[in-house]
Scaffold this active site. Sequence first.
Site, PDB file in Angstrom:
ATOM      1  N   LYS A  23       0.834  -1.202   0.000  1.00 27.60           N
ATOM      2  CA  LYS A  23       0.000   0.000   0.000  1.00 27.60           C
ATOM      3  C   LYS A  23       0.868   1.251   0.000  1.00 27.60           C
ATOM      4  O   LYS A  23       0.688   2.149  -0.836  1.00 27.60           O
ATOM      5  CB  LYS A  23      -0.934   0.011   1.214  1.00 27.60           C
ATOM      6  CG  LYS A  23      -1.734   1.292   1.355  1.00 27.60           C
ATOM      7  CD  LYS A  23      -2.479   1.343   2.671  1.00 27.60           C
ATOM      8  CE  LYS A  23      -3.042   2.733   2.916  1.00 27.60           C
ATOM      9  NZ  LYS A  23      -3.702   2.866   4.230  1.00 27.60           N
ATOM     10  N   ASP A  43      -6.746   0.996   0.345  1.00 27.32           N
ATOM     11  CA  ASP A  43      -6.958   1.401   1.733  1.00 27.32           C
ATOM     12  C   ASP A  43      -8.345   0.930   2.170  1.00 27.32           C
ATOM     13  O   ASP A  43      -8.997   0.162   1.461  1.00 27.32           O
ATOM     14  CB  ASP A  43      -6.804   2.920   1.883  1.00 27.32           C
ATOM     15  CG  ASP A  43      -7.806   3.698   1.037  1.00 27.32           C
ATOM     16  OD1 ASP A  43      -8.745   3.091   0.481  1.00 27.32           O
ATOM     17  OD2 ASP A  43      -7.656   4.930   0.931  1.00 27.32           O
TER      18      ASP A  43
END
Length: 221
Positions: free
Chosen positions: A128, A146
């Site tokens: 991420k 997310d």
Amino acid sequence: MAKRMTKKERERVGRIMHLLDNEYGTEYRCYLNHENAWQLLIATILSAQCTDARVNIVTKDLFVKYPTLEAFANAEQEELEKDIHSIGFYRNKAKNIIACTRRLITEFNSEVPESMYDLVSLAGVGRKTANVIRGNVFNKPSIVVDTHVKRISKKLGFTKEEDPEKIEYELMKVLPKDHWILYNIHIITLGRSICTARSPQCEMCFLKYECPSSGFYKKTV
């Protein structure tokens, strides 16, 4: 949905991208305040399990106190912990930031690397965080998964997966590559304003006729 998309499924994805573009525009923007690549890297490490707004409050003073990579690399962990105490998991994040900045200096000539392989080799950096850097710093098509992207992608029927990395790979198959970065930007905005986790306002959502979870959806595929 990622497996063998039909023509109508691809058309539906295209309509969703068009609606998002019309509503939010096509300008790339980052919600974490930063002036350079290493500041964004540190801000993104801090943002795990924390809101961008809280991170921005903390980094406003943090980047003044520690104006260089060397300042972070030479920081005392206990002092850095106090500086970021209002952010969750502050002990582990302080440790990772110090280790990360030291390695940037010793292994990467004080430059944030571009490749996924090099980025995830840094302390505190997962896919991420790496995708945030690749997308915002290097303009590499990247999908950042997310909490908003995970939740709303499932609502839209783009994925059934729970693991962020599996979701990332599924979205790569579903979304047009020129929207990989924009999708995250758009979905964060949507998730904060309309499709909130606690009380999604489906009746107000511009995607309601394309979203299987809205109650307004009419299946056309």
